[in-house]
Design a protein around this motif. Sequence first.
Motif, PDB file in Angstrom:
ATOM      1  N   ARG A  50       0.842  -1.209   0.000  1.00 39.17           N
ATOM      2  CA  ARG A  50       0.000   0.000   0.000  1.00 39.17           C
ATOM      3  C   ARG A  50       0.877   1.259   0.000  1.00 39.17           C
ATOM      4  NH1 ARG A  50      -5.478  -0.559   2.471  1.00 39.17           N
ATOM      5  NH2 ARG A  50      -5.220   1.648   2.838  1.00 39.17           N
ATOM      6  N   GLN A  51       1.926   1.206   0.822  1.00 38.75           N
ATOM      7  CA  GLN A  51       2.800   2.374   0.913  1.00 38.75           C
ATOM      8  C   GLN A  51       3.535   2.589  -0.418  1.00 38.75           C
ATOM      9  OE1 GLN A  51       1.995   4.215   2.997  1.00 38.75           O
ATOM     10  NE2 GLN A  51       3.537   5.310   4.123  1.00 38.75           N
ATOM     11  N   ARG A  52       3.885   1.463  -1.066  1.00 42.61           N
ATOM     12  CA  ARG A  52       4.549   1.556  -2.374  1.00 42.61           C
ATOM     13  C   ARG A  52       3.580   2.144  -3.407  1.00 42.61           C
ATOM     14  NH1 ARG A  52       6.861  -3.664  -2.463  1.00 42.61           N
ATOM     15  NH2 ARG A  52       5.711  -4.353  -4.282  1.00 42.61           N
ATOM     16  N   ALA A  53       2.319   1.702  -3.339  1.00 41.17           N
ATOM     17  CA  ALA A  53       1.303   2.240  -4.264  1.00 41.17           C
ATOM     18  C   ALA A  53       1.120   3.740  -4.036  1.00 41.17           C
ATOM     19  CB  ALA A  53      -0.020   1.499  -4.081  1.00 41.17           C
ATOM     20  N   ALA A  54       1.114   4.133  -2.761  1.00 42.85           N
ATOM     21  CA  ALA A  54       0.958   5.563  -2.445  1.00 42.85           C
ATOM     22  C   ALA A  54       2.147   6.359  -2.980  1.00 42.85           C
ATOM     23  CB  ALA A  54       0.825   5.755  -0.936  1.00 42.85           C
ATOM     24  N   LEU A  55       3.332   5.772  -2.881  1.00 43.24           N
ATOM     25  CA  LEU A  55       4.529   6.452  -3.400  1.00 43.24           C
ATOM     26  C   LEU A  55       4.435   6.601  -4.920  1.00 43.24           C
ATOM     27  CD1 LEU A  55       7.386   7.611  -2.866  1.00 43.24           C
ATOM     28  CD2 LEU A  55       8.282   5.330  -3.292  1.00 43.24           C
ATOM     29  N   ILE A  56       3.981   5.546  -5.582  1.00 42.94           N
ATOM     30  CA  ILE A  56       3.861   5.604  -7.045  1.00 42.94           C
ATOM     31  C   ILE A  56       2.824   6.648  -7.457  1.00 42.94           C
ATOM     32  CG2 ILE A  56       3.151   4.290  -9.102  1.00 42.94           C
ATOM     33  CD1 ILE A  56       4.580   1.867  -7.782  1.00 42.94           C
ATOM     34  N   ARG A  57       1.730   6.727  -6.682  1.00 43.35           N
ATOM     35  CA  ARG A  57       0.728   7.762  -6.963  1.00 43.35           C
ATOM     36  C   ARG A  57       1.364   9.160  -6.888  1.00 43.35           C
ATOM     37  NH1 ARG A  57      -3.764   8.134  -2.524  1.00 43.35           N
ATOM     38  NH2 ARG A  57      -1.859   8.557  -1.398  1.00 43.35           N
TER      39      ARG A  57
END
Length: 260
Positions: free
Chosen positions: A148-155
């Motif tokens: 989730r944190q990786r997805a947030a970073l990519i966003r």
Amino acid sequence: MRKEGDILSAFLSVDNIQMIYETPAEETVAVKDVSFTAEKGRFISLVGPSGCGKSTLLGCIAGLQKQQKGTITLDGRDISQSGGSIGYMLQSDNLLPWRSVWRNVIIGLEIQKKLTEENTAYAENLLKKYDLWQFKDSFPNRLSGGMRQRAALIRTLALKPQLLLLDEAFSALDYQTRVNVSCDVWQILRRENKTLVMVTHDIPEAVAMSDRVVILSKRPAVVAKTVDIDFGPHRPDPIEVRRHPRFQQYFNTIWKELIK
Ligand code: ADP
Ligand code: MG
């Protein structure tokens, strides 16, 4: 004291910031006088006692609030004119549960009406490069905390910011996940050649991830000490570097300053 060369090479320059909160009842001097710089591609950690003004400083750098005194420039321009080139991530990943990973990742592009073919391809590429492509149609509740944190970073990265601000971004994660995610984030930001200013409570995390640690005093914040972290030209990643002979020395230097 700052040397002349620092000013010339600084990408982010934070100069003599003072920030006072005024409420009808009282005045709180959150930040008294803080200066630091970051060269392009460098990672800076801000550490200091709880309530000393770290989030306040990040808010000023993000342009979300305006300091009473001092200037902040990014690439030579006042921060108020650098719209779009700063990404801001908080402790909570803020993924929307009713949107798929993909639709979460492109939400910033959607809001800013930048959903061009080129930007979409860039977001797609980030998801592929950082192992989330197979989850693009999943909802956030199917993902681990780290993913989730990786997805947030990519966003955040999808908007192509040059400067990333992370405010205690890993503190909601359990210890082992935290160490792994911070290592992932470090590698991603290094590869994408971003400049980073992060706030953390965790001294080992600050040493493991940064090129410079700015230690703030208790409120109202001034810079108590700045420590440049140097693990040589082929710096090991944030997990590996914890075994470096100088790691403990840096930890001790920062710890001593914080407990003064
Ligand atoms: P840190 O992130 O280092 O824990 P903050 O920057 O959040 O500290 O807060 C610094 C000080 O400013 C604290 O005393 C806090 O209570 C005060 N403060 C923060 N935000 C506001 C606000 N919006 N209004 C008034 N006081 C605030
Ligand atoms: Mg804070």
